[in-house]
Design a protein around this motif. Structure first.
Motif, PDB file in Angstrom:
ATOM      1  N   ASP A  50     -20.909  -7.874   9.476  1.00 24.37           N
ATOM      2  CA  ASP A  50     -20.861  -7.556   8.921  1.00 24.37           C
ATOM      3  C   ASP A  50     -20.547  -5.531   8.580  1.00 24.37           C
ATOM      4  N   HIS A  51     -19.331  -4.802   8.431  1.00 25.21           N
ATOM      5  CA  HIS A  51     -18.982  -3.782   8.474  1.00 25.21           C
ATOM      6  C   HIS A  51     -18.595  -2.563   7.113  1.00 25.21           C
ATOM      7  N   CYS A  52     -19.005  -1.371   7.825  1.00 20.89           N
ATOM      8  CA  CYS A  52     -18.269  -0.434   6.440  1.00 20.89           C
ATOM      9  C   CYS A  52     -19.531  -0.966   5.172  1.00 20.89           C
ATOM     10  N   GLN A  60     -11.459   3.664   2.243  1.00 14.99           N
ATOM     11  CA  GLN A  60     -11.964   3.892   3.055  1.00 14.99           C
ATOM     12  C   GLN A  60     -12.610   2.686   2.433  1.00 14.99           C
ATOM     13  N   ASP A  61     -13.041   1.608   3.477  1.00 11.59           N
ATOM     14  CA  ASP A  61     -14.049   0.533   3.144  1.00 11.59           C
ATOM     15  C   ASP A  61     -15.051   0.335   2.850  1.00 11.59           C
ATOM     16  N   TRP A  62     -15.877  -0.185   1.590  1.00 13.02           N
ATOM     17  CA  TRP A  62     -16.794   0.517   1.542  1.00 13.02           C
ATOM     18  C   TRP A  62     -17.342  -0.766   0.865  1.00 13.02           C
ATOM     19  N   HIS A  63     -18.274  -1.342   1.122  1.00 17.57           N
ATOM     20  CA  HIS A  63     -18.831  -2.646   1.007  1.00 17.57           C
ATOM     21  C   HIS A  63     -20.628  -2.231   0.402  1.00 17.57           C
ATOM     22  N   PRO A  64     -20.975  -3.555  -0.439  1.00 17.45           N
ATOM     23  CA  PRO A  64     -22.252  -3.717  -0.625  1.00 17.45           C
ATOM     24  C   PRO A  64     -22.953  -4.494   0.705  1.00 17.45           C
TER      25      PRO A  64
END
Ligand code: VGL
Ligand code: ZN
Length: 209
Positions: free
Chosen positions: A85-87, A50-54
């Motif tokens: 911007d994503h995930c 799961q790509d999970w960015h601040p």
């Protein structure tokens, strides 16, 4: 055909933002979901990433003044493509596709959660040395072979499969279970890099009823 306890299915980044209507939509990204759901039945070891960015992530073009998505910049660890911007952590776009049987995941590896480093590979961040922990998880479960599906073929699937081989796993990419972003020929380039590294590229496995 079913796979034993030494084979893991790695389902890479099948998240809303990479599917049609998402902020970094991969063409036809959702077309792989039903096939992946069937594969989940024949693998005993099932890992999702799961790509999970601040929100302030260094891979987002919006965080670099004067840059736009798909430009590249030099970061401390090398060249980085800038993305829309994503995930973003906790957002709807970061959730798995609603039809993906995510409840069947044994393990969910989140990646890209450090503001300053992107992470394409399921094994290492883009500095090529910060581990995600997946290697240890797979080894302690006795896995020797990984089969990769997901999004996108030419980024996260590519880096995951190549790192798997570098770490001594054998790796297959089911190309029918992947879709590509294909920036400037990056899909063809990814296929040749995977083949050169010893990754097997195959269509869906034939599943017996
Ligand atoms: C991905 C670009 C940025 C991927 C993730 O899952 O392939 N691509 N973040
Ligand atoms: Zn990302």
């Amino acid at each position: 055909m079913t796979f034993g306890p030494d084979h893991a299915l790695i389902v890479i980044d099948v998240q809303n933002d990479f599917c049609p209507q998402g902020s970094l939509a991969v063409p036809d990204g959702d077309a792989i979901v039903d096939g992946i759901n069937k594969l989940l039945d024949v693998f005993e070891v099932r890992v999702f990433t799961q790509d999970w960015h601040p929100a302030g992530h260094a891979s987002f073009a919006a965080n670099h003044s004067g840059r736009k998505p798909f430009d590249t910049v030099d970061l401390s660890y090398g060249t980085q493509v800038l993305w829309p911007d994503h995930c973003v952590q906790g957002s709807r776009g970061a959730e798995f596709h609603p039809r993906l049987r995510a409840e069947s995941a044994d393990m969910i590896i989140r990646k890209g959660f450090r503001t300053e480093i992107d992470s394409y590979s399921a094994f290492f961040e883009n500095d090529m040395k910060t581990p995600t922990g997946l290697e240890g998880y797979l080894r302690t479960r006795g896995v020797g072979h990984v089969a990769c599906v997901g999004l996108a073929t030419d980024f996260c699937v590519l880096y995951s499969a190549i790192d798997a081989v570098k770490l001594g796993f054998s790796a297959t990419v089911y190309e029918d279970g992947c879709r590509a972003i294909d920036l400037d020929g990056s899909l063809a380039e990814a296929r040749s890099q995977m083949l050169a590294a010893g990754v097997r590229l195959e269509s869906w496995p034939v599943l017996s009823a």
